[in-house]
Design a protein around this motif. Structure first.
Motif, PDB file in Angstrom:
ATOM      1  N   THR A 168      -2.030   6.492   3.319  1.00  0.00           N
ATOM      2  CA  THR A 168      -1.895   5.250   3.546  1.00  0.00           C
ATOM      3  C   THR A 168      -0.996   4.428   2.714  1.00  0.00           C
ATOM      4  O   THR A 168      -0.145   3.709   3.122  1.00  0.00           O
ATOM      5  CB  THR A 168      -3.217   4.489   3.019  1.00  0.00           C
ATOM      6  OG1 THR A 168      -4.165   5.326   3.880  1.00  0.00           O
ATOM      7  CG2 THR A 168      -3.405   2.947   3.544  1.00  0.00           C
ATOM      8  N   TYR A 169      -0.816   5.039   1.603  1.00  0.00           N
ATOM      9  CA  TYR A 169       0.155   4.191   0.285  1.00  0.00           C
ATOM     10  C   TYR A 169       0.867   5.463  -0.112  1.00  0.00           C
ATOM     11  O   TYR A 169       1.723   4.872  -1.144  1.00  0.00           O
ATOM     12  CB  TYR A 169      -0.782   3.929  -0.955  1.00  0.00           C
ATOM     13  CG  TYR A 169      -1.648   2.440  -0.447  1.00  0.00           C
ATOM     14  CD1 TYR A 169      -1.381   1.455   0.009  1.00  0.00           C
ATOM     15  CD2 TYR A 169      -3.003   2.874  -0.137  1.00  0.00           C
ATOM     16  CE1 TYR A 169      -2.108   0.518   0.407  1.00  0.00           C
ATOM     17  CE2 TYR A 169      -3.915   1.915   0.012  1.00  0.00           C
ATOM     18  CZ  TYR A 169      -3.582   0.712   0.343  1.00  0.00           C
ATOM     19  OH  TYR A 169      -4.268  -0.378   0.766  1.00  0.00           O
TER      20      TYR A 169
ATOM     21  N   VAL B 141      -3.347  -5.245  10.155  1.00  0.00           N
ATOM     22  CA  VAL B 141      -4.399  -4.776   9.340  1.00  0.00           C
ATOM     23  C   VAL B 141      -3.540  -4.129   7.956  1.00  0.00           C
ATOM     24  O   VAL B 141      -3.948  -4.213   6.825  1.00  0.00           O
ATOM     25  CB  VAL B 141      -5.288  -3.810   9.774  1.00  0.00           C
ATOM     26  CG1 VAL B 141      -6.144  -3.324   9.104  1.00  0.00           C
ATOM     27  CG2 VAL B 141      -6.128  -4.714  10.929  1.00  0.00           C
ATOM     28  N   LEU B 142      -2.737  -3.199   8.385  1.00  0.00           N
ATOM     29  CA  LEU B 142      -1.732  -2.634   7.430  1.00  0.00           C
ATOM     30  C   LEU B 142      -1.033  -3.507   6.529  1.00  0.00           C
ATOM     31  O   LEU B 142      -1.080  -3.189   5.352  1.00  0.00           O
ATOM     32  CB  LEU B 142      -0.826  -1.702   8.286  1.00  0.00           C
ATOM     33  CG  LEU B 142      -1.281  -0.524   8.836  1.00  0.00           C
ATOM     34  CD1 LEU B 142      -0.092   0.211   9.571  1.00  0.00           C
ATOM     35  CD2 LEU B 142      -1.918   0.610   7.860  1.00  0.00           C
ATOM     36  N   GLU B 143      -0.808  -4.616   6.959  1.00  0.00           N
ATOM     37  CA  GLU B 143       0.082  -5.813   6.264  1.00  0.00           C
ATOM     38  C   GLU B 143      -1.073  -6.364   5.094  1.00  0.00           C
ATOM     39  O   GLU B 143      -0.751  -6.357   4.076  1.00  0.00           O
ATOM     40  CB  GLU B 143       0.480  -6.576   7.042  1.00  0.00           C
ATOM     41  CG  GLU B 143       1.639  -7.428   6.511  1.00  0.00           C
ATOM     42  CD  GLU B 143       2.334  -8.477   7.471  1.00  0.00           C
ATOM     43  OE1 GLU B 143       2.563  -9.528   7.258  1.00  0.00           O
ATOM     44  OE2 GLU B 143       2.741  -7.877   8.579  1.00  0.00           O
TER      45      GLU B 143
ATOM     46  N   ALA C 120       4.847   1.312   2.226  1.00  0.00           N
ATOM     47  CA  ALA C 120       4.519   2.888   2.185  1.00  0.00           C
ATOM     48  C   ALA C 120       4.930   3.280   3.651  1.00  0.00           C
ATOM     49  O   ALA C 120       5.455   4.685   3.704  1.00  0.00           O
ATOM     50  CB  ALA C 120       3.269   3.010   1.573  1.00  0.00           C
ATOM     51  N   GLN C 121       4.124   2.884   4.699  1.00  0.00           N
ATOM     52  CA  GLN C 121       4.391   3.339   6.021  1.00  0.00           C
ATOM     53  C   GLN C 121       5.887   3.761   6.286  1.00  0.00           C
ATOM     54  O   GLN C 121       6.183   4.451   6.920  1.00  0.00           O
ATOM     55  CB  GLN C 121       3.424   2.810   6.882  1.00  0.00           C
ATOM     56  CG  GLN C 121       1.985   2.417   6.564  1.00  0.00           C
ATOM     57  CD  GLN C 121       1.393   3.875   6.972  1.00  0.00           C
ATOM     58  OE1 GLN C 121       1.515   4.457   7.961  1.00  0.00           O
ATOM     59  NE2 GLN C 121       0.574   4.285   5.969  1.00  0.00           N
ATOM     60  N   GLN C 122       6.532   2.715   5.983  1.00  0.00           N
ATOM     61  CA  GLN C 122       8.010   2.543   6.411  1.00  0.00           C
ATOM     62  C   GLN C 122       8.765   3.910   5.589  1.00  0.00           C
ATOM     63  O   GLN C 122       9.719   4.291   6.126  1.00  0.00           O
ATOM     64  CB  GLN C 122       8.562   1.337   6.089  1.00  0.00           C
ATOM     65  CG  GLN C 122       8.213   0.372   6.943  1.00  0.00           C
ATOM     66  CD  GLN C 122       8.735  -1.205   6.397  1.00  0.00           C
ATOM     67  OE1 GLN C 122       9.060  -1.540   5.568  1.00  0.00           O
ATOM     68  NE2 GLN C 122       8.587  -2.157   7.464  1.00  0.00           N
ATOM     69  N   ARG C 123       8.227   4.007   4.533  1.00  0.00           N
ATOM     70  CA  ARG C 123       9.007   5.217   3.619  1.00  0.00           C
ATOM     71  C   ARG C 123       8.650   6.362   4.258  1.00  0.00           C
ATOM     72  O   ARG C 123       9.551   7.476   4.019  1.00  0.00           O
ATOM     73  CB  ARG C 123       8.384   5.092   2.291  1.00  0.00           C
ATOM     74  CG  ARG C 123       9.083   3.876   1.371  1.00  0.00           C
ATOM     75  CD  ARG C 123       8.735   4.234  -0.150  1.00  0.00           C
ATOM     76  NE  ARG C 123       7.544   4.476  -0.714  1.00  0.00           N
ATOM     77  CZ  ARG C 123       6.785   3.311  -0.858  1.00  0.00           C
ATOM     78  NH1 ARG C 123       7.238   2.337  -0.928  1.00  0.00           N
ATOM     79  NH2 ARG C 123       5.399   3.697  -1.257  1.00  0.00           N
TER      80      ARG C 123
END
Length: 203
Positions: free
Chosen positions: A10-11, A46-48, A55-58
Motif C-alpha cells: 500500500t505505502y 479511495v487510495l487518494e 506510493a502506488q505510482q512509485r
C-alpha cells in the motif's frame, strides 16, 4: 531458475522488502528474481483518501502478475501486508483466481515462501504468514521460512520484525517507519535461502 516475487504494497513497505528479497535471490548462481504486483482492487479515489497514490505510482514500473506466471516459476515468494492477522484482500483475490492451476496440480513441488508487514510489533505478522501457508499447502508448495541461521531475528537490542516463518517489518500506525537494516537483511536472507533450496530441488 526463475524465482517469482509476488507482492502487494500500500505505502511501499512490502515493496522495499521485496527489493531486498530480490537482492538475496541474485546471490545464488543462475537464479533470476522476477518481481510482480498483484492487481489493485481499491478505486483510485479511495487510495487518494488513504494517501497511498504516491506510493502506488512509485511501484508502477513493476508489472502486474498474471495467474499463469506462477506455473512458470521454480519458486514463488509472496509479500503481503497484514489485515487483521491475515493477508490483504488484494492478495486473497489473486489467490482465489488460481483454481485452474490447482485443478492441474501446476504448482505442486514448487518452493513457496511468505514475508509481511504490520503496523505494530504484535499486529499479526506471524498469523498472516502462517495462515498464508494454508493456501500454499493446498497448492502443494514446499514451504520455506526464515531459519534461525539468520540470527538477526534473535536480536533484543531493538524492535524488529522477523520470525522463523518469514521476514517482516513494522510500518507504524501511519506508515511512518520504513524497514530497518535488520529487517532488510532478513528479507535478503530469505530470498537467498529460498533460491538455494529451489536450486537443490531443481537439480
Amino acid at each position: 531458475m526463475k524465482i517469482l516475487i509476488v507482492f502487494y504494497s500500500t505505502y511501499g513497505h512490502v515493496h522495499q522488502m521485496a527489493e531486498a528479497v530480490a537482492e538475496g535471490i541474485r546471490e545464488i548462481k543462475g537464479a533470476e528474481a522476477v518481481m510482480r504486483r498483484v492487481p489493485e482492487t481499491l478505486p483510485e479515489a479511495v487510495l487518494e483518501k488513504m494517501g497511498a497514490v504516491e506510493a502506488q505510482q512509485r511501484m508502477s514500473h513493476v508489472p502486474i502478475c498474471s495467474v499463469d506466471e506462477l506455473a512458470s516459476a521454480d519458486a514463488v515468494i509472496f509479500g503481503t501486508p497484514t489485515r487483521f492477522g491475515n493477508m490483504c484482500g488484494q492478495m486473497r483475490q489473486f489467490l482465489d483466481a488460481t483454481g485452474g492451476l490447482w485443478a492441474q496440480g501446476a504448482l505442486v513441488g514448487k518452493v513457496g515462501s511468505v514475508f509481511t508487514s504490520s503496523a505494530t510489533q504484535h499486529g499479526g505478522q506471524e498469523s498472516t504468514i502462517l495462515s498464508f501457508h494454508i493456501s500454499l499447502l493446498h497448492h502443494g508448495f514446499v514451504i520455506v521460512g526464515l531459519p534461525y541461521a539468520f540470527q538477526g531475528q534473535m536480536r533484543i537490542d531493538e524492535i524488529t520484525g522477523g520470525s522463523p516463518y518469514g521476514a517482516s517489518t513494522i510500518a507504524g500506525g501511519s506508515g511512518e517507519r520504513m524497514p530497518s537494516p535488520n529487517e532488510l537483511d532478513a528479507a535478503r536472507f530469505q530470498g537467498k535461502h529460498v533460491a538455494a533450496i529451489a536450486s537443490k530441488l531443481k537439480a
